[in-house]
Design an enzyme around this catalytic site. Sequence first.
Site, short mmCIF file in Angstrom:
data_model
loop_
_atom_site.label_atom_id
_atom_site.label_comp_id
_atom_site.label_asym_id
_atom_site.label_seq_id
_atom_site.Cartn_x
_atom_site.Cartn_y
_atom_site.Cartn_z
N ASP A 1 52.68 -50.87 53.63
CA ASP A 1 53.76 -51.21 52.70
C ASP A 1 54.89 -51.85 53.53
O ASP A 1 55.00 -51.60 54.72
CB ASP A 1 54.21 -49.90 52.05
CG ASP A 1 55.60 -49.94 51.48
OD1 ASP A 1 55.81 -50.75 50.55
OD2 ASP A 1 56.48 -49.18 51.94
N ASP B 1 53.71 -45.90 46.32
CA ASP B 1 52.57 -45.97 47.23
C ASP B 1 51.58 -44.83 47.02
O ASP B 1 50.45 -44.89 47.52
CB ASP B 1 53.05 -45.95 48.69
CG ASP B 1 53.98 -47.11 49.01
OD1 ASP B 1 53.66 -48.23 48.60
OD2 ASP B 1 55.02 -46.89 49.66
#
Length: 287
Positions: free
Chosen positions: A38, A236
């Site tokens: 990420d 996430d």
Amino acid sequence: ATPTSIMVGTGKAAENGILFKGGEHLERTHALNAIVLDKTGTITKGKPEVTSFTGDEETLQLLASAEKGSEHPLAEAIVAYATEKDIDLVEVDDFNAIPGHGIEVKISGNNILVGNRKLMQDHQIDVGGAEQEMIDYEVEGKTAMLIAVDGKYRGIIAVADTIKETAPQAIKELQEQGLEVIMLTGDNERTAQAIAKQVGIDQVIAQVLPEEKADKVKEIQLQGKKVAMVGDGVNDAPALAIADIGIAIGTGTEVAIEAADVTILGGELLLIPKAIKISHATIKNIR
Ligand code: ADP
Ligand code: MG
């Protein structure tokens, strides 16, 4: 696989700040050949700061008041900027987050939109000359957000987040270990590419909606790869859970830590190649 050597391996990892939830995760780490990271809060520090605002004071007041209700790091940056400028925040009547796009807020009869191009397109707002200004920010790795009040474009605010100092070294080590390294982000393509370049990543998947992150990991797995996902956010969590190994950033959200198989303390990215090294040493001992 001897349970003892696995225990020694996870113990060694723990001493280094790599917290495996169980020995089987250490064994699976050995098989990884791709790693997805990420951007915000994982590769970058996740503490964005406003670098410029184009617009009048009333727009800044509405903008910051609107963002007060958002938990997004971008929102925090905007509120801090307005506070520094002694702007008084006003009461909000209705707050609506539009995941991956921005926010829509009602303030004393006015409708405020703050977010990316897609948000403005969806509301048929003509942003005129702002496009070039956005591009100028994005090539520098900044995130630019557009502001509209009652259907009219009113301004643009740019926010910069810096990469973690050790990120380039960590990425390099992962690549040397033979892993394919990919960046995944909800941010726009241009900003993502600029940050990726700073850390040495050449594969970028940008403009991914929060609910699509797990699908992207799945797609890479379907190419026959064993994939690690590294992330810090609530967004996430599904991707961390679906990955062969989910790696949470210790400074991240509780939800991410719970969904992951491993947590790296302090969000130190160098601990990831370290974990891989320990897994290799452990498995070698077993065989
Ligand atoms: P990230 O992966 O960077 O956390 P998100 O999916 O949360 O990305 O957001 C994607 C984009 O949506 C941001 O880059 C921004 O343009 C816009 N956005 C999200 N939240 C907000 C907000 N609170 N205010 C303005 N824009 C926002
Ligand atoms: Mg993040």
